[in-house]
Structures are given as C-alpha cells and as structure tokens.
Design a protein around this motif. Structure first.
Motif, PDB file in Angstrom:
ATOM      1  N   HIS A  50      18.290 -24.781  -5.870  1.00 16.27           N
ATOM      2  CA  HIS A  50      17.953 -25.569  -7.051  1.00 16.27           C
ATOM      3  C   HIS A  50      16.979 -24.791  -7.931  1.00 16.27           C
ATOM      4  N   LYS A  51      16.889 -25.206  -9.164  1.00 16.92           N
ATOM      5  CA  LYS A  51      15.964 -24.580 -10.115  1.00 16.92           C
ATOM      6  C   LYS A  51      14.566 -24.545  -9.517  1.00 16.92           C
ATOM      7  N   GLY A  52      13.917 -23.384  -9.609  1.00 17.61           N
ATOM      8  CA  GLY A  52      12.561 -23.219  -9.122  1.00 17.61           C
ATOM      9  C   GLY A  52      12.458 -22.700  -7.698  1.00 17.61           C
ATOM     10  N   ASP A  53      13.549 -22.762  -6.918  1.00 16.17           N
ATOM     11  CA  ASP A  53      13.509 -22.277  -5.540  1.00 16.17           C
ATOM     12  C   ASP A  53      13.227 -20.778  -5.495  1.00 16.17           C
ATOM     13  N   LYS A  54      12.506 -20.361  -4.471  1.00 19.58           N
ATOM     14  CA  LYS A  54      12.236 -18.936  -4.261  1.00 19.58           C
ATOM     15  C   LYS A  54      13.304 -18.394  -3.318  1.00 19.58           C
ATOM     16  N   LEU A  55      13.922 -17.258  -3.706  1.00 15.77           N
ATOM     17  CA  LEU A  55      15.009 -16.664  -2.928  1.00 15.77           C
ATOM     18  C   LEU A  55      14.778 -15.182  -2.693  1.00 15.77           C
ATOM     19  N   PHE A  56      15.336 -14.712  -1.592  1.00 14.38           N
ATOM     20  CA  PHE A  56      15.496 -13.289  -1.327  1.00 14.38           C
ATOM     21  C   PHE A  56      16.983 -13.013  -1.495  1.00 14.38           C
ATOM     22  N   ILE A  57      17.334 -12.064  -2.343  1.00 17.76           N
ATOM     23  CA  ILE A  57      18.735 -11.699  -2.582  1.00 17.76           C
ATOM     24  C   ILE A  57      18.892 -10.207  -2.322  1.00 17.76           C
ATOM     25  N   GLU A  58      19.924  -9.875  -1.569  1.00 18.50           N
ATOM     26  CA  GLU A  58      20.276  -8.483  -1.315  1.00 18.50           C
ATOM     27  C   GLU A  58      21.706  -8.300  -1.790  1.00 18.50           C
ATOM     28  N   GLY A  59      21.957  -7.252  -2.565  1.00 18.47           N
ATOM     29  CA  GLY A  59      23.306  -7.056  -3.070  1.00 18.47           C
ATOM     30  C   GLY A  59      23.463  -5.792  -3.871  1.00 18.47           C
ATOM     31  N   LYS A  60      24.545  -5.753  -4.646  1.00 18.50           N
ATOM     32  CA  LYS A  60      24.882  -4.584  -5.462  1.00 18.50           C
ATOM     33  C   LYS A  60      24.714  -4.911  -6.934  1.00 18.50           C
ATOM     34  N   ILE A  61      24.344  -3.887  -7.701  1.00 18.38           N
ATOM     35  CA  ILE A  61      24.266  -4.042  -9.151  1.00 18.38           C
ATOM     36  C   ILE A  61      25.622  -3.675  -9.728  1.00 18.38           C
ATOM     37  N   ARG A  62      26.161  -4.546 -10.578  1.00 18.43           N
ATOM     38  CA  ARG A  62      27.436  -4.281 -11.244  1.00 18.43           C
ATOM     39  C   ARG A  62      27.282  -4.507 -12.734  1.00 18.43           C
ATOM     40  N   SER A  63      27.825  -3.598 -13.509  1.00 16.85           N
ATOM     41  CA  SER A  63      27.839  -3.749 -14.966  1.00 16.85           C
ATOM     42  C   SER A  63      29.276  -3.916 -15.413  1.00 16.85           C
ATOM     43  N   ARG A  64      29.458  -4.734 -16.430  1.00 14.52           N
ATOM     44  CA  ARG A  64      30.795  -4.955 -16.986  1.00 14.52           C
ATOM     45  C   ARG A  64      30.649  -5.227 -18.478  1.00 14.52           C
ATOM     46  N   SER A  65      31.756  -5.168 -19.176  1.00 15.39           N
ATOM     47  CA  SER A  65      31.739  -5.475 -20.602  1.00 15.39           C
ATOM     48  C   SER A  65      32.904  -6.400 -20.918  1.00 15.39           C
ATOM     49  N   TYR A  66      32.768  -7.092 -22.030  1.00 13.97           N
ATOM     50  CA  TYR A  66      33.838  -7.976 -22.513  1.00 13.97           C
ATOM     51  C   TYR A  66      33.693  -8.114 -24.021  1.00 13.97           C
ATOM     52  N   ASP A  67      34.747  -8.590 -24.653  1.00 16.58           N
ATOM     53  CA  ASP A  67      34.712  -8.843 -26.092  1.00 16.58           C
ATOM     54  C   ASP A  67      34.493 -10.329 -26.315  1.00 16.58           C
ATOM     55  N   ASP A  68      33.451 -10.673 -27.094  1.00 20.82           N
ATOM     56  CA  ASP A  68      33.170 -12.079 -27.356  1.00 20.82           C
ATOM     57  C   ASP A  68      34.185 -12.625 -28.368  1.00 20.82           C
ATOM     58  N   PRO A  69      34.174 -13.936 -28.639  1.00 18.65           N
ATOM     59  CA  PRO A  69      35.148 -14.527 -29.558  1.00 18.65           C
ATOM     60  C   PRO A  69      35.156 -13.912 -30.963  1.00 18.65           C
ATOM     61  N   LYS A  70      34.043 -13.306 -31.373  1.00 21.11           N
ATOM     62  CA  LYS A  70      33.982 -12.670 -32.691  1.00 21.11           C
ATOM     63  C   LYS A  70      34.438 -11.217 -32.647  1.00 21.11           C
ATOM     64  N   GLY A  71      34.835 -10.745 -31.457  1.00 18.90           N
ATOM     65  CA  GLY A  71      35.322  -9.383 -31.324  1.00 18.90           C
ATOM     66  C   GLY A  71      34.254  -8.344 -31.031  1.00 18.90           C
ATOM     67  N   ALA A  72      33.015  -8.762 -30.856  1.00 16.71           N
ATOM     68  CA  ALA A  72      31.932  -7.823 -30.554  1.00 16.71           C
ATOM     69  C   ALA A  72      31.929  -7.493 -29.062  1.00 16.71           C
ATOM     70  N   ARG A  73      31.695  -6.260 -28.729  1.00 16.54           N
ATOM     71  CA  ARG A  73      31.624  -5.831 -27.321  1.00 16.54           C
ATOM     72  C   ARG A  73      30.278  -6.243 -26.741  1.00 16.54           C
ATOM     73  N   ARG A  74      30.314  -6.936 -25.590  1.00 13.46           N
ATOM     74  CA  ARG A  74      29.103  -7.391 -24.902  1.00 13.46           C
ATOM     75  C   ARG A  74      29.036  -6.718 -23.536  1.00 13.46           C
ATOM     76  N   TYR A  75      27.825  -6.409 -23.105  1.00 12.06           N
ATOM     77  CA  TYR A  75      27.606  -5.769 -21.813  1.00 12.06           C
ATOM     78  C   TYR A  75      26.760  -6.684 -20.933  1.00 12.06           C
ATOM     79  N   VAL A  76      27.136  -6.785 -19.672  1.00 10.60           N
ATOM     80  CA  VAL A  76      26.452  -7.654 -18.728  1.00 10.60           C
ATOM     81  C   VAL A  76      26.166  -6.862 -17.461  1.00 10.60           C
ATOM     82  N   THR A  77      24.952  -7.005 -16.934  1.00  6.35           N
ATOM     83  CA  THR A  77      24.602  -6.438 -15.631  1.00  6.35           C
ATOM     84  C   THR A  77      24.335  -7.604 -14.696  1.00  6.35           C
TER      85      THR A  77
END
Length: 125
Positions: A65-92
């Motif tokens: 739930h919102k506010g909970d403290k967590l330990f997360i172990e994992g991999k970093i992944r980056s990706r991109s997509y085109d938004d509805p207006k055609g602009a390229r967006r990047y997400v990590t």
C-alpha cells in the motif's frame, strides 16, 4: 537493490491465464549532510518505476500500500514508446525479481493471525 517507500497504490493488471503485472512508484532518499565549510546539502529523493510480474504482482495486490517501506531487488530496463501525439518517450523501470516488505504489519492483521485461547481449549487431542 533499492529500499524505499511506495508512492501510490499499486496498479494491477491481469492478462492471459490469470497472470498479473503490478506497477507503482518507489521513492528512495539519500540523506543530506553539511560540508566542513558549512554548506548544507539537502536530502535527495529519486522516484523509480517498479514492475512486478506473476506471483510478486499478486503479493503486491494483497499486501503493498501507499507509504509502505520495501526492499526491491531486480534489473533496470529502459524502453521507449510513441505517445498519442507522436512524440518519442523514454521510460526506465526496475523489474522486480525479489521483494521484502519492511513495514510492520498493521495491529489488526497480527491479531487475526493469532489463534484465540478458547479455540485451543476445544481441540480434541
């Protein structure tokens, strides 16, 4: 590895054959400090996009739930997509592979898990 606080309730989506994916933001904070010359460096908070799949997503749905403290172990992944207006967006994103809940359980949850003495006295053995 990240230790931080959940920024909002996890968003859970189900797809084929009852499989789930959970997404939510996690805030990590690097504590500030004061330099020898008196310069104050403030706390620095970073926001991370967390993605959990399958079993971890179902755990997130029930217990995170919102506010909970967590330990997360994992991999970093980056990706991109085109938004509805055609602009390229990047997400990590952090694709969680292991997770541990660090917030204490709510008191009512602890009480529900403890059997009452009356129930123990009625056991036939």
């Amino acid at each position: 590895m990240l230790i931080g606080n959940v920024g909002k309730e996890p968003e859970i989506r189900y797809y084929e054959a009852d499989q789930a994916v959970a997404t939510f933001p996690l805030a990590t904070t690097e504590k500030g400090y004061t330099l020898a010359n008196g310069t104050v460096v403030p706390d620095r908070t970073e926001w991370h996009n967390i993605v959990l799949w399958r079993g971890l997503a179902k755990i997130a749905e029930r217990y995170i739930h919102k506010g909970d403290k967590l330990f997360i172990e994992g991999k970093i992944r980056s990706r991109s997509y085109d938004d509805p207006k055609g602009a390229r967006r990047y997400v990590t994103e952090i694709i969680g592979e292991n997770m541990e809940l660090l917030s204490p359980k709510p008191q009512n949850m602890v009480q529900e898990q403890q059997p009452s003495q009356q129930d123990d006295s009625q056991t036939p053995f």
